[in-house]
Design an enzyme around this catalytic site. Structure first.
Site: not given
Length: 355
Positions: A246, A186, A141, A218
């Site tokens: 979320d 990850k 971001y 994941d």
């Protein structure tokens, strides 16, 4: 205690839910003998319309000189063009940077009355009590961005210091809970995740009482839906945290009941419900104020150090949910003001019972 609180209503339903949170904070101040001063400022789309920029200097000045910041929501269809030079979300990202808040806390408990609204089976929700700690100022971001013809690049960058400070905050929070920490990365693919993992292991070694587990992002996305009660404190990087929190919010039955706190090195924090501006229901008086009210409870706890007051407010919200005074996103027909009044009434009745 005297505290200065900057209020940023923002866009859409932001003004409605922040008004509810302010009303509840005024009640808490009255009951417990505190003085809270509120200073309202602009951010997001309304700031663009008024000042031409999403984060005016007056807003920055007010926020950095306050004890805490309470935010509603930013954005809406009016300002949704991704090609626009100035967008509401830039105000929020800029504010996080100005305040130096690097750890986003999102607690998640599933109230029994709301379990039926979750897409998960009720038996999978028993005992769910999670605390996400999301790194907030690094990663993709905030990395360099470029685009040329048919190629676009978003740099994902993390330093050891950025990882250390958010993991250390997560460890301190885990110490006060079940002393279990899950770090999500990850590391089988990304170099930033490999740095994240090795740094996390070194920091957690300073906390021998903390049990550390690693999960790939994941698999974590799947495990949150299959056995969410197995986890306590979950720490992860910015992008992964945005997505996972979320996803997890759906477990609670509605985005409308979930609060958040964004914290830095000091006590000054930014508090906001995790829902968006919901322009489709703005101005109708039906927005769920619970997420904003619980964000106010986090404000009391983390910025003002008022644990008893925060717990009392959370207990009042639980009592309202128990009584099924629910907005329509939770299957009820109560208005924003009716739910707010119910929380105020529960605070009053709890004080009378304790007297």
């Amino acid at each position: 205690m005297r505290a200065d609180i900057t209020v940023l209503p923002g866009d859409g339903i932001g003004p409605e839910v922040t008004a509810a949170a302010v009303a509840v904070l005024r009640k808490v101040a009255c009951q417990f003998g505190h003085v809270f001063e509120f200073n309202e400022q602009l951010i997001g789309g309304i700031a663009i319309d008024t000042c031409g920029e999403p984060l005016p200097q007056a807003t920055i000045d007010a926020c950095v000189n306050s004890d805490a910041v309470l935010l509603g929501a930013v954005g809406g269809p009016k300002w949704s063009d991704p090609q626009a030079r100035v967008r509401p979300e830039q105000g929020l990202l800029g504010l996080r940077a100005k305040l130096g808040v690097f750890a986003n806390l999102r607690p998640l408990r599933v109230h029994p009355r709301l379990a039926s609204l979750s897409p998960l089976k009720a038996e999978n929700l028993v005992g769910v009590d999670l605390l996400f700690v999301r790194e907030l100022t690094g990663g993709a971001y905030f990395g360099k961005k470029s685009r040329e013809d048919d190629v676009a690049i978003d740099e994902c960058r993390y330093s050891v210091a950025e990882v250390e400070r958010v993991v250390r905050r997560a460890c301190e929070l885990a110490k006060a809970r079940k002393r279990r920490l899950t770090s999500v990365d990850k590391a089988n693919v990304l170099e930033t995740s490999r740095l994240w993992r090795t740094t996390t292991e070194r920091v957690v070694a300073e906390y021998p009482e903390i049990e550390l587990e690693h999960q790939l992002v994941d698999s974590m996305a799947m495990l949150l839906l299959t056995r969410p009660a197995s986890y306590d404190v979950i720490v992860t990087e910015n992008l992964f945290g945005d997505i996972l929190t979320d996803e997890a919010a759906a477990l609670a039955g509605s985005l409308g009941v979930s609060p958040s706190a964004s914290l830095g090195a000091g006590r000054l924090g930014l508090y906001e419900p995790i829902h968006g501006s919901a322009p489709d229901i703005a101005g109708q008086g039906v927005a769920n104020p619970i997420g904003a009210i619980l964000s106010a409870a986090l404000l009391l706890r983390h910025s003002l150090g008022l644990e008893a007051e925060a717990s009392e407010l959370e207990a009042a919200v639980d009592a309202v949910l128990d009584s099924a005074e629910l907005t329509r996103d939770l299957g009820g027909n109560a208005s924003t003001s009716e739910v707010t009044e119910s929380v105020l009434a529960k605070l009053n009745s709890r004080q009378q019972a304790a007297a």
